[in-house]
Design a protein around this motif. Structure first.
Motif, PDB file in Angstrom:
ATOM      1  N   VAL A 130       0.732  -1.187   0.206  1.00 56.95           N
ATOM      2  CA  VAL A 130       0.038  -0.037   0.177  1.00 56.95           C
ATOM      3  C   VAL A 130       1.005   0.865   0.422  1.00 56.95           C
ATOM      4  O   VAL A 130       0.329   2.641  -0.656  1.00 56.95           O
ATOM      5  CB  VAL A 130      -0.981   0.081   1.528  1.00 56.95           C
ATOM      6  CG1 VAL A 130      -0.038   0.070   2.694  1.00 56.95           C
ATOM      7  CG2 VAL A 130      -2.354   0.525   1.171  1.00 56.95           C
ATOM      8  N   ASN A 131       2.307   1.338   0.843  1.00 58.50           N
ATOM      9  CA  ASN A 131       2.734   2.258   0.552  1.00 58.50           C
ATOM     10  C   ASN A 131       2.659   2.938  -0.411  1.00 58.50           C
ATOM     11  O   ASN A 131       2.877   4.368  -1.348  1.00 58.50           O
ATOM     12  CB  ASN A 131       4.658   2.008   1.310  1.00 58.50           C
ATOM     13  CG  ASN A 131       3.944   1.724   2.549  1.00 58.50           C
ATOM     14  OD1 ASN A 131       3.554   0.957   2.681  1.00 58.50           O
ATOM     15  ND2 ASN A 131       5.360   0.683   2.460  1.00 58.50           N
ATOM     16  N   TYR A 132       3.634   1.853  -1.499  1.00 56.79           N
ATOM     17  CA  TYR A 132       3.512   1.850  -3.398  1.00 56.79           C
ATOM     18  C   TYR A 132       2.183   2.789  -3.779  1.00 56.79           C
ATOM     19  O   TYR A 132       2.185   4.133  -4.660  1.00 56.79           O
ATOM     20  CB  TYR A 132       3.917   1.206  -4.087  1.00 56.79           C
ATOM     21  CG  TYR A 132       5.379   0.232  -3.600  1.00 56.79           C
ATOM     22  CD1 TYR A 132       6.458   0.836  -3.474  1.00 56.79           C
ATOM     23  CD2 TYR A 132       5.700  -0.376  -2.459  1.00 56.79           C
ATOM     24  CE1 TYR A 132       7.254   0.948  -3.311  1.00 56.79           C
ATOM     25  CE2 TYR A 132       6.463  -1.355  -2.374  1.00 56.79           C
ATOM     26  CZ  TYR A 132       7.981   0.043  -2.207  1.00 56.79           C
ATOM     27  OH  TYR A 132       8.604  -0.468  -1.805  1.00 56.79           O
ATOM     28  N   PHE A 133       1.317   1.906  -3.396  1.00 67.21           N
ATOM     29  CA  PHE A 133      -0.585   3.204  -4.042  1.00 67.21           C
ATOM     30  C   PHE A 133      -0.694   4.250  -3.422  1.00 67.21           C
ATOM     31  O   PHE A 133      -0.831   5.343  -4.432  1.00 67.21           O
ATOM     32  CB  PHE A 133      -1.918   1.515  -4.037  1.00 67.21           C
ATOM     33  CG  PHE A 133      -1.323   0.592  -4.961  1.00 67.21           C
ATOM     34  CD1 PHE A 133      -2.213   0.636  -5.785  1.00 67.21           C
ATOM     35  CD2 PHE A 133      -0.667  -0.425  -4.345  1.00 67.21           C
ATOM     36  CE1 PHE A 133      -2.471  -0.682  -6.671  1.00 67.21           C
ATOM     37  CE2 PHE A 133      -0.915  -1.548  -5.069  1.00 67.21           C
ATOM     38  CZ  PHE A 133      -1.644  -1.043  -6.408  1.00 67.21           C
ATOM     39  N   VAL A 134       0.152   4.781  -2.214  1.00 70.08           N
ATOM     40  CA  VAL A 134      -0.344   5.885  -1.956  1.00 70.08           C
ATOM     41  C   VAL A 134       0.420   6.781  -2.297  1.00 70.08           C
ATOM     42  O   VAL A 134       0.222   8.250  -3.127  1.00 70.08           O
ATOM     43  CB  VAL A 134      -0.053   6.023   0.301  1.00 70.08           C
ATOM     44  CG1 VAL A 134       0.293   7.230   0.729  1.00 70.08           C
ATOM     45  CG2 VAL A 134      -1.491   5.032   0.364  1.00 70.08           C
ATOM     46  N   ILE A 135       1.823   6.559  -2.367  1.00 73.28           N
ATOM     47  CA  ILE A 135       2.708   7.286  -2.965  1.00 73.28           C
ATOM     48  C   ILE A 135       2.240   8.369  -4.356  1.00 73.28           C
ATOM     49  O   ILE A 135       1.911   9.184  -5.054  1.00 73.28           O
ATOM     50  CB  ILE A 135       4.619   7.505  -2.723  1.00 73.28           C
ATOM     51  CG1 ILE A 135       4.622   6.726  -1.724  1.00 73.28           C
ATOM     52  CG2 ILE A 135       5.188   7.868  -3.626  1.00 73.28           C
ATOM     53  CD1 ILE A 135       5.913   6.377  -1.618  1.00 73.28           C
ATOM     54  N   ILE A 136       2.141   6.988  -5.542  1.00 71.36           N
ATOM     55  CA  ILE A 136       1.250   6.821  -6.919  1.00 71.36           C
ATOM     56  C   ILE A 136       0.307   7.789  -6.463  1.00 71.36           C
ATOM     57  O   ILE A 136       0.460   8.534  -7.815  1.00 71.36           O
ATOM     58  CB  ILE A 136       1.444   5.804  -7.777  1.00 71.36           C
ATOM     59  CG1 ILE A 136       2.943   5.010  -8.127  1.00 71.36           C
ATOM     60  CG2 ILE A 136       0.990   5.578  -8.908  1.00 71.36           C
ATOM     61  CD1 ILE A 136       2.725   4.087  -8.118  1.00 71.36           C
ATOM     62  N   GLY A 137      -1.052   7.194  -5.926  1.00 70.27           N
ATOM     63  CA  GLY A 137      -2.008   8.584  -5.774  1.00 70.27           C
ATOM     64  C   GLY A 137      -1.874   9.415  -5.093  1.00 70.27           C
ATOM     65  O   GLY A 137      -2.069  10.501  -6.077  1.00 70.27           O
ATOM     66  N   VAL A 138      -0.959  10.291  -4.598  1.00 72.01           N
ATOM     67  CA  VAL A 138      -0.870  11.439  -4.607  1.00 72.01           C
ATOM     68  C   VAL A 138       0.092  11.756  -5.476  1.00 72.01           C
ATOM     69  O   VAL A 138       0.287  12.919  -5.968  1.00 72.01           O
ATOM     70  CB  VAL A 138       0.444  11.460  -2.842  1.00 72.01           C
ATOM     71  CG1 VAL A 138       0.818  12.654  -2.891  1.00 72.01           C
ATOM     72  CG2 VAL A 138      -0.491  11.000  -1.906  1.00 72.01           C
ATOM     73  N   VAL A 139       0.494  11.229  -5.701  1.00 72.07           N
ATOM     74  CA  VAL A 139       1.600  12.270  -7.183  1.00 72.07           C
ATOM     75  C   VAL A 139       0.868  12.388  -8.563  1.00 72.07           C
ATOM     76  O   VAL A 139       0.580  13.457  -8.923  1.00 72.07           O
ATOM     77  CB  VAL A 139       3.043  10.921  -7.516  1.00 72.07           C
ATOM     78  CG1 VAL A 139       3.325  11.953  -8.629  1.00 72.07           C
ATOM     79  CG2 VAL A 139       4.253  11.055  -6.701  1.00 72.07           C
TER      80      VAL A 139
END
Length: 143
Positions: free
Chosen positions: A107-116
């Motif tokens: 989920v860390n990666y999903f959140v970072i990609i989502g914010v960007v």
């Protein structure tokens, strides 16, 4: 033109980044001040709701700009494209929420990609928007 860009950047930093993200950093700050253990997945949930809100507003702005500024024959294709992008993003949200629910570390990666992605869509939606006047929100002259 240079002042317009500076105003957009200032508006982005103050309104979108600092004030808009208050639902992320304020609960985290409360946990730190009260010496509670911070639940990392709660922070990810807060970030997810933050970027979902930005993406929905940005896609709505982009769609409204298309409707206002395009010829009739272009509108259908562009709106269908926006619907396709919306469906892809909804699927992305679903996968993100599934990993949040399972408390998976991916989920860390999903959140970072989502914010960007949300910040990128926000800038795209404000690029040629005639209705966006950050100086009015910052107390400046509107006309």
């Amino acid at each position: 033109m240079k002042d317009e860009i500076k105003n957009k950047i200032l508006y982005f930093i103050i309104a979108i980044f600092l004030i808009g993200s208050i639902g992320i950093w304020l609960p985290f700050l409360f946990d730190v001040v009260s010496n509670k253990e911070t639940n990392l997945f709660s922070v990810f949930q807060n970030i997810t709701t933050y970027y979902i809100a930005i993406i929905v507003v940005s896609l709505t702005d982009i769609t409204l700009n298309i409707i206002r500024n395009s010829k009739a024959y272009n509108k259908i294709g562009q709106i269908l494209f926006m619907i396709l992008i919306s469906i892809i993003i909804i699927i992305y949200f679903g996968v993100n929420c599934y990993f949040l629910w399972k408390q998976n570390s991916i989920v860390n990666y999903f959140v970072i990609i989502g914010v960007v992605l949300s910040y990128l869509l926000w800038w795209i939606s404000k690029q040629n928007s005639k209705s966006f006047k950050p100086e009015s929100a910052l107390g400046g002259d509107t006309e």
